[in-house]
Design a protein around this motif. Structure first.
Motif, short mmCIF file in Angstrom:
data_model
loop_
_atom_site.label_atom_id
_atom_site.label_comp_id
_atom_site.label_asym_id
_atom_site.label_seq_id
_atom_site.Cartn_x
_atom_site.Cartn_y
_atom_site.Cartn_z
N ALA A 426 -13.52 -11.05 -10.53
CA ALA A 426 -14.58 -10.52 -11.36
C ALA A 426 -14.89 -9.12 -11.48
CB ALA A 426 -15.89 -11.01 -11.04
N ARG A 430 -14.04 -6.69 -14.57
CA ARG A 430 -14.97 -5.92 -15.10
C ARG A 430 -14.85 -4.37 -15.01
NH1 ARG A 430 -18.75 -10.08 -13.05
NH2 ARG A 430 -19.49 -11.37 -15.17
N ASP A 438 -19.41 -13.61 -17.86
CA ASP A 438 -18.19 -14.50 -17.16
C ASP A 438 -17.44 -15.07 -18.42
OD1 ASP A 438 -19.13 -13.73 -14.85
OD2 ASP A 438 -20.27 -15.79 -14.37
N LEU A 441 -14.85 -13.20 -19.25
CA LEU A 441 -13.82 -13.04 -18.10
C LEU A 441 -12.96 -14.08 -18.27
CD1 LEU A 441 -15.86 -11.60 -15.21
CD2 LEU A 441 -14.73 -10.36 -17.16
N TRP A 442 -13.37 -15.30 -18.51
CA TRP A 442 -12.70 -16.70 -18.70
C TRP A 442 -11.67 -16.65 -19.93
CZ3 TRP A 442 -11.42 -19.02 -14.67
CH2 TRP A 442 -12.44 -19.21 -13.33
N LEU A 461 -14.19 -16.86 -9.92
CA LEU A 461 -14.13 -15.38 -10.21
C LEU A 461 -14.66 -14.76 -9.19
CD1 LEU A 461 -16.03 -15.72 -13.86
CD2 LEU A 461 -13.52 -14.87 -13.37
N GLN A 462 -15.40 -15.25 -8.22
CA GLN A 462 -15.97 -14.56 -7.15
C GLN A 462 -14.74 -14.62 -5.90
OE1 GLN A 462 -18.36 -12.85 -7.47
NE2 GLN A 462 -18.56 -13.35 -9.48
#
Length: 577
Positions: A426, A430, A438, A441-442, A461-462
């Motif tokens: 992530a 970003r 989120d 991002l996906w 994502l993390q």
């Protein structure tokens, strides 16, 4: 260079430095007064048997010692504060200067050298500032005051000072003059060690794949040995300092005792005065020794300051306009007008007279043999380089006239060597838009064909990403870099051979997913594979930095020999058709 660097970056710390000078002066005067009081105790107290005088003078000495300790400790505090602030400011100055460098300046210095300059070189100059505040400020006061107080005790022995001090200074200067070249070589050798170590750590997989560990170990051993030999030469010269100081101190002390004893015997001198003179002699020699210690630091700090100032004085070849344009029409129209690029000192230009028009909703591909200038041409758009002739225009405005933030905010760049920062998936995505949700991002990961492997990673994502993306494969790294560019949703996309690590099926799916997402944007793709660009609206063919063809795939097959050769080397005639 050293004086200039110190003058520039110590200016905000004038108050602290003034306090240091005042406190060091006070503690030095206190230290110089103590031997005189000690002489009085001997001559007026011990010799005469006056116990009360001994107690009163001793109490005064304790009080003066307490003042000396407080002043010295406080001076060290403010000196350390100024030195640490100086180092922070210089590092910050170098960092911001390097941040403004174009690719040309980065190549000129090299990453290993810049890292050495911002760490080791700054540390050497910072140490000089700290030692100056704690030692050098007191040294001249102690030396001059000690000479005055010693002559006040007995002028008949002053000739010993007139001989010993010049002898010590001459010997020290001879040694220092030989140390300066060695320190300059030492910093260069540190650069070399950093470069080799950086190459070996970065390329460890290649080293192991070709079983080159012994050869690389020998190469590192060679540069390490060179650094060691230079450091040893400097260390041997440095080792002369303290023996010289001790020799001069002991010889002078013997001379004082020898000639002082004759003066006491003839009644020209008191015992207390002789002891005080010896104390002042020791203080003078120690002051010279402290200055000598500083002279050890000064040559190396001077060399480091030259290297620091060299970076600070190097202007970026990409210069911000005096009155930059901050607002332009948001369409993403890109035009190259007779663009040329020539590296300084190069025999031939990299690019010559390149003209191209790329409009929103259009995919423009650039292809050519290795070294034809494809990446350089793409680098001119975000001003990683500036064209040496012609102009690059975004929405009718020359990129050199645009505000850099305005220009970069309109461009999504995926470089030839995708780089990921240490952090999470992530945080890397970003990087182009800190406010992205989120879901955004996906969405970018879905288009970049990266959803499956990101979901499979612990944390999604993390999930942790190592420095440079070392814990993901080359194809995964490319897809994450593409997703990072997609998150921004810019008007212009620049893909610099960004699909080379993908298999043909993934490549095809990714390009198909890109079409609706980038429908309103200008897309430039540099590629080696014909299959990646075969559907492009226009293809620019480069050969030796010159345009040899411009058109669609079918048009170029008929009109451009270079393009036809590239296609035939990768496809059959039926596939090309």
């Amino acid at each position: 260079m050293l004086v200039r660097l110190l003058r520039t970056y110590l200016r905000p710390y004038k108050r602290q430095l003034t306090i240091v000078v005042i406190l060091q002066t006070a503690q030095t005067f206190a230290a110089l007064y103590l031997p005189s009081l000690n002489a009085d105790i001997i001559d007026k107290g011990v010799v005469k048997g006056d116990t009360g005088y001994i107690w009163s003078t001793g109490a005064l000495m304790l009080l003066i010692t307490l003042v000396q300790v407080v002043c010295a400790a406080t001076a060290v505090y403010f000196g350390a504060k100024a030195a640490m602030g100086f180092g922070r400011d210089v590092r910050s100055g170098i960092f911001h200067q390097v941040s403004d460098f174009s690719a040309r300046e980065m190549g000129q210095f090299g990453a290993p050298s810049l890292i050495t300059r911002i760490t080791n070189d700054v540390q050497q100059v910072q140490m000089l500032v700290l030692m100056t505040c704690t030692l050098l400020v007191a040294a001249p006061i102690t030396a001059i005051g000690g000479i005055v107080m010693a002559i006040r005790e007995d002028g008949g022995l002053a000739w010993i000072l007139a001989v010993s001090i010049p002898v010590l200074v001459i010997c020290v200067l001879l040694v220092v003059s030989r140390m300066v070249p060695q320190f300059r070589k030492m910093q260069e050798r540190i650069d070399t060690v950093n470069r080799v170590l950086r190459e070996q750590i970065t390329g460890i997989r290649v080293v192991r794949a070709f079983v080159r560990e012994p050869a690389e170990a020998e190469r590192f051993s060679d540069v390490n040995e060179e650094l060691t030999s230079v450091a040893l030469r400097a260390g041997r010269l440095q080792a002369f300092f303290f023996p010289i100081v001790i020799l001069v101190l002991n010889s002078s002390s013997v001379a004082v005792l020898w000639f002082g004893a004759h003066r006491i015997d003839t009644g020209q001198m008191q015992i207390g005065a002789l002891i005080a003179f010896l104390s002042y002699l020791a203080q003078i020699i120690m002051a010279v020794m402290m200055a000598t210690f500083m002279l050890i630091l000064v040559p190396r700090a001077a060399v480091c300051a030259e290297r620091i100032v060299e970076v600070l004085d190097t202007p970026s070849s990409v210069v911000r306009a005096a009155d930059p344009v901050t607002e332009v029409h948001t369409s993403g129209r890109l035009e190259l007008r007779k663009v040329g690029f020539h590296y300084p000192g190069a025999e031939a230009p990299v690019l010559t007279d390149i003209s191209l028009l790329a409009t929103p909703g259009q995919v423009t591909a650039i292809i050519g043999s290795t070294g034809s200038g494809k990446t350089t041409l793409l680098s001119l758009v975000p001003r990683l380089f500036d064209a040496t002739s012609g102009s690059v225009l975004v929405d009718g405005v020359d990129v050199r006239d645009l505000d850099p933030n305005t220009l970069w905010g309109r461009i999504g760049l995926v470089p030839q060597k995708p780089y990921l920062f240490s952090g999470t998936v992530a945080s890397n995505l970003r990087f182009s838009d800190p406010d992205a949700s989120d879901d955004q991002l996906w969405e970018a990961l879905e288009i970049a064909q990266a959803t499956d492997f990101v979901r499979a990673m612990p944390g999604g994502l993390q999930a942790t990403i190592a420095q440079g993306g070392a814990n993901v494969s080359g194809g995964q790294r490319q897809r994450l870099a593409i997703a990072r560019a997609l998150v921004r949703k810019p008007e212009i996309y620049l893909f610099d051979d960004s699909f080379s690590a993908l298999d043909l099926a993934t490549d095809a799916r990714l390009r198909a997913a890109l079409i609706p997402y980038t429908a309103d944007a200008t897309v430039l793709i540099v590629a080696q594979r014909v299959s990646t660009i075969i559907t492009a609206d226009q293809i620019l063919v480069l050969e030796d930095g010159e345009t040899v063809g411009l058109g669609t795939h079918s048009e170029l097959l008929e009109t451009c020999e270079t393009y036809r050769e590239i296609v035939e080397s990768q496809m059959t005639v039926e596939e090309a058709a």
